[in-house]
Design a protein around this motif. Structure first.
Motif, PDB file in Angstrom:
ATOM      1  N   VAL A 106     -22.793 -61.521  57.205  1.00 56.19           N
ATOM      2  CA  VAL A 106     -22.792 -60.237  57.730  1.00 56.19           C
ATOM      3  C   VAL A 106     -21.399 -59.660  57.513  1.00 56.19           C
ATOM      4  N   SER A 107     -20.214 -60.766  57.439  1.00 53.62           N
ATOM      5  CA  SER A 107     -18.861 -60.156  57.180  1.00 53.62           C
ATOM      6  C   SER A 107     -18.935 -59.598  55.738  1.00 53.62           C
ATOM      7  N   GLY A 108     -19.799 -59.722  54.962  1.00 54.87           N
ATOM      8  CA  GLY A 108     -19.967 -59.211  53.543  1.00 54.87           C
ATOM      9  C   GLY A 108     -19.611 -60.101  52.568  1.00 54.87           C
ATOM     10  N   GLY A 109     -19.644 -61.484  52.827  1.00 52.92           N
ATOM     11  CA  GLY A 109     -19.354 -62.337  51.780  1.00 52.92           C
ATOM     12  C   GLY A 109     -20.376 -62.635  50.870  1.00 52.92           C
ATOM     13  N   TYR A 110     -21.756 -62.291  51.155  1.00 54.36           N
ATOM     14  CA  TYR A 110     -23.070 -62.671  50.216  1.00 54.36           C
ATOM     15  C   TYR A 110     -23.807 -61.430  50.247  1.00 54.36           C
ATOM     16  N   ASP A 111     -24.316 -61.237  49.208  1.00 54.40           N
ATOM     17  CA  ASP A 111     -25.409 -60.174  49.099  1.00 54.40           C
ATOM     18  C   ASP A 111     -26.858 -60.308  49.649  1.00 54.40           C
ATOM     19  N   ALA A 112     -27.260 -61.758  49.533  1.00 57.01           N
ATOM     20  CA  ALA A 112     -28.361 -62.105  50.344  1.00 57.01           C
ATOM     21  C   ALA A 112     -28.198 -63.695  50.463  1.00 57.01           C
ATOM     22  N   VAL A 113     -29.063 -64.247  51.581  1.00 54.70           N
ATOM     23  CA  VAL A 113     -29.082 -65.440  51.995  1.00 54.70           C
ATOM     24  C   VAL A 113     -30.338 -66.155  51.585  1.00 54.70           C
ATOM     25  N   VAL A 114     -30.436 -67.290  50.924  1.00 57.36           N
ATOM     26  CA  VAL A 114     -31.501 -67.948  50.537  1.00 57.36           C
ATOM     27  C   VAL A 114     -31.711 -68.934  51.517  1.00 57.36           C
ATOM     28  N   CYS A 115     -32.995 -68.721  52.307  1.00 65.14           N
ATOM     29  CA  CYS A 115     -33.079 -69.708  53.498  1.00 65.14           C
ATOM     30  C   CYS A 115     -34.342 -70.570  53.287  1.00 65.14           C
ATOM     31  N   MET A 116     -34.373 -71.554  53.755  1.00 67.15           N
ATOM     32  CA  MET A 116     -35.340 -72.592  53.482  1.00 67.15           C
ATOM     33  C   MET A 116     -36.902 -72.417  53.994  1.00 67.15           C
ATOM     34  N   TYR A 117     -36.692 -71.772  55.691  1.00 66.39           N
ATOM     35  CA  TYR A 117     -37.814 -71.718  56.091  1.00 66.39           C
ATOM     36  C   TYR A 117     -37.911 -70.391  56.779  1.00 66.39           C
ATOM     37  N   HIS A 118     -39.082 -69.991  57.249  1.00 67.25           N
ATOM     38  CA  HIS A 118     -39.508 -68.515  58.066  1.00 67.25           C
ATOM     39  C   HIS A 118     -38.221 -68.162  59.061  1.00 67.25           C
ATOM     40  N   ASP A 119     -38.264 -68.883  60.055  1.00 65.36           N
ATOM     41  CA  ASP A 119     -37.444 -68.637  61.022  1.00 65.36           C
ATOM     42  C   ASP A 119     -36.153 -68.915  60.902  1.00 65.36           C
ATOM     43  N   GLN A 120     -35.652 -69.726  59.923  1.00 61.95           N
ATOM     44  CA  GLN A 120     -34.283 -69.762  59.621  1.00 61.95           C
ATOM     45  C   GLN A 120     -33.678 -68.403  59.280  1.00 61.95           C
ATOM     46  N   GLY A 121     -34.328 -67.685  58.469  1.00 56.36           N
ATOM     47  CA  GLY A 121     -33.905 -66.296  57.989  1.00 56.36           C
ATOM     48  C   GLY A 121     -34.449 -65.320  58.801  1.00 56.36           C
ATOM     49  N   LEU A 122     -35.497 -65.422  59.520  1.00 61.07           N
ATOM     50  CA  LEU A 122     -36.017 -64.074  60.371  1.00 61.07           C
ATOM     51  C   LEU A 122     -35.484 -64.018  61.486  1.00 61.07           C
ATOM     52  N   ILE A 123     -35.091 -64.905  62.004  1.00 57.78           N
ATOM     53  CA  ILE A 123     -34.181 -64.860  63.501  1.00 57.78           C
ATOM     54  C   ILE A 123     -33.113 -64.100  63.359  1.00 57.78           C
ATOM     55  N   PRO A 124     -31.906 -64.384  62.491  1.00 55.58           N
ATOM     56  CA  PRO A 124     -30.801 -63.706  62.361  1.00 55.58           C
ATOM     57  C   PRO A 124     -31.283 -62.079  61.913  1.00 55.58           C
ATOM     58  N   LEU A 125     -32.073 -62.097  60.923  1.00 55.50           N
ATOM     59  CA  LEU A 125     -32.450 -60.750  60.534  1.00 55.50           C
ATOM     60  C   LEU A 125     -33.066 -59.752  61.515  1.00 55.50           C
ATOM     61  N   LYS A 126     -34.003 -60.339  62.360  1.00 57.93           N
ATOM     62  CA  LYS A 126     -34.313 -59.573  63.290  1.00 57.93           C
ATOM     63  C   LYS A 126     -33.396 -59.412  64.508  1.00 57.93           C
ATOM     64  N   LEU A 127     -32.544 -60.201  64.587  1.00 58.45           N
ATOM     65  CA  LEU A 127     -31.495 -59.926  65.738  1.00 58.45           C
ATOM     66  C   LEU A 127     -30.825 -58.811  65.412  1.00 58.45           C
ATOM     67  N   LEU A 128     -30.390 -58.629  64.136  1.00 55.56           N
ATOM     68  CA  LEU A 128     -29.449 -57.726  63.822  1.00 55.56           C
ATOM     69  C   LEU A 128     -30.674 -56.095  63.206  1.00 55.56           C
ATOM     70  N   HIS A 129     -31.560 -56.534  62.778  1.00 58.14           N
ATOM     71  CA  HIS A 129     -32.403 -55.580  62.293  1.00 58.14           C
ATOM     72  C   HIS A 129     -33.842 -55.373  62.626  1.00 58.14           C
ATOM     73  N   PHE A 130     -33.984 -55.459  63.982  1.00 59.22           N
ATOM     74  CA  PHE A 130     -35.414 -55.418  64.547  1.00 59.22           C
ATOM     75  C   PHE A 130     -36.129 -54.052  64.167  1.00 59.22           C
ATOM     76  N   ASP A 131     -35.271 -52.990  64.398  1.00 58.85           N
ATOM     77  CA  ASP A 131     -35.678 -51.615  64.200  1.00 58.85           C
ATOM     78  C   ASP A 131     -36.131 -51.289  62.863  1.00 58.85           C
ATOM     79  N   ASP A 132     -35.044 -51.493  61.968  1.00 55.83           N
ATOM     80  CA  ASP A 132     -34.850 -50.966  60.512  1.00 55.83           C
ATOM     81  C   ASP A 132     -35.043 -51.931  59.570  1.00 55.83           C
ATOM     82  N   GLY A 133     -35.331 -53.159  59.792  1.00 57.19           N
ATOM     83  CA  GLY A 133     -35.605 -54.209  58.623  1.00 57.19           C
ATOM     84  C   GLY A 133     -36.625 -53.822  57.575  1.00 57.19           C
TER      85      GLY A 133
END
Ligand SMILES: NC(=O)C1=CN([C@@H]2O[C@H](COP(=O)(O)OP(=O)(O)OC[C@H]3O[C@@H](n4cnc5c(N)ncnc54)[C@H](O)[C@@H]3O)[C@@H](O)[C@H]2O)C=CC1
Ligand SMILES: NCC(=O)COP(=O)(O)O
Length: 352
Positions: free
Chosen positions: A272-299
């Motif tokens: 999120v500090s801008g180092g990467y354009d996407a993060v490839v995650c191994m399973y659902h909650d590994q990626g969706l927890i941080p995503l929804k923490l930041l973007h619950f409303d507008d993801g």
């Protein structure tokens, strides 16, 4: 010499022709789908970007209009509807006529699950035929879908089948973070066996290709580890060494800018500090927890790898809010805007 008159009518019609038709599926009738759709479509900005066509149920949408008290009217249309769109009108292709007991708020029903299935199938058909340029989906209830005999864990897998696509990738995207998933709707106990070199590599490839096409010309991808501390040299698992690192090496050999495996606990800070354009995650909650923490409303949920464009809300049916008019429509709006923007660039060509 006669001056060429500005032709208001013609230019309006021209503008309409340029706005892509987006098939909007109503989702589960007992959830918040109908409410957030009408709220999103009330935004004139959205109608300047695209021509939304809702695939759904008139009774459910009339109820949503009554709840939200929006000054919109519903017009049932055949096929894809008129080219010229009037402001304040929601265009509907009526695919079901559900009885009120089949769409009780907060209660999954087989009839509702079957209806949601039909909206998705029709939207996919419209996209495959070229009549619609993209589809944007409101949430379905997976229990209802399965009760209706449609044995899919979600839209993603259903759309893969409807379009004859082998591997698709779920991406959730917000302004600050994008995540893609190697495994999607799987029991956690099944995940390690499903994290194969081929699957990790194909997820990296699909992510890279879609990002380069639609979002950023030279994507930088971070690939996560499966285990804590990247397996701590094999102490807590060796998928990093045996599966993920070789997949990353193969991707790099193809010219993809992917790095990893990286520990999931710290990587998101750098992503999120801008180092990467996407993060490839191994399973659902590994990626969706941080995503929804930041973007619950507008993801926005985007299915990558399909021959059609599909975006979606990042949330579910929110049965606890259904019928209250309190659910946020921001994610639905963001999904429609992204569908319109992607449609303007055109669907990715089918893979050879
Ligand atoms: N794209 C889709 O079709 C999706 C469907 N689902 C399905 O939805 C059903 C319910 O899933 P849950 O895990 O309960 O997740 P959920 O997202 O429906 O609800 C989780 C919590 O978030 C809140 N919430 C959700 N959307 C909201 C909104 N727009 N505004 C304000 N608050 C909101 C709910 O009130 C609830 O407290 C399941 O069948 C699930 O599979 C879940 C995610 C995506
Ligand atoms: N958590 C995301 C989700 O369940 C959405 O699934 P899908 O219906 O888009 O496949």
């Amino acid at each position: 010499m006669t001056q060429a008159k500005p032709s208001g009518k013609n230019s309006f019609r021209g503008a309409d022709m340029e706005r892509p038709l987006i098939a909007v599926t109503m989702g589960d009738p007992s959830g918040v789908g109908p409410e957030i759709i009408v709220q999103a479509l009330a935004d004139p900005e959205l109608n300047r970007l695209c021509r939304p066509l809702v695939l759904g149920d008139r009774g459910a949408l009339e109820r949503a209009l009554a709840i939200t008290k929006l000054p919109l009217t519903l017009e049932t249309v055949q096929e894809t509807g008129p080219l010229r769109r009037e402001p304040g009108v929601v265009y509907l292709r009526e695919l079901t006529r559900l009885a009120s007991e089949e769409m009780t708020f907060g209660s999954p029903s087989a009839a509702g699950g079957d209806a949601a299935y039909r909206y998705i199938c029709e939207a996919a058909q419209l996209c495959l035929s070229g009549a619609a340029k993209a589809m944007a989906t409101a949430p379905i209830n997976k229990e209802a879908l399965n009760r209706a005999g449609h044995h899919f864990p979600g839209h993603t897998e259903l759309l893969a089948q409807l379009t004859g696509t082998d591997q698709v990738v779920m991406m959730l995207a917000g302004e600050r973070l994008r995540v893609t998933l190697v495994t999607i709707h799987e029991a956690l106990a099944q995940v390690p066996a499903l994290v194969t070199r081929e699957r990790v590599l194909e997820t990296i490839r699909i992510t890279d290709r879609a990002l380069a096409r639609y979002f950023c010309p030279a994507p930088r991808l971070a690939v996560l580890a499966l285990n804590p501390h990247c397996g701590e040299g094999g102490l807590f698992g060796d998928e990093e060494r045996t599966v993920i690192a070789p997949a990353i090496a193969a991707a790099r050999a193809e010219g993809i800018d992917a790095v990893g495996p990286l520990s999931a606990d710290t990587l998101f800070h750098f992503a999120v500090s801008g180092g990467y354009d996407a993060v490839v995650c191994m399973y659902h909650d590994q990626g969706l927890i941080p995503l929804k923490l930041l973007h619950f409303d507008d993801g926005v949920n985007v299915t990558l790898g399909l021959p059609i464009i599909r975006t979606s809300v990042d949330h579910g049916t929110a049965y606890d809010l259904a019928g209250t008019g309190k659910a946020s429509a921001q994610s639905m709006k963001a999904a429609l805007v992204m569908a319109a923007q992607m449609a303007a660039m055109g669907a990715a060509p089918a893979r050879g």
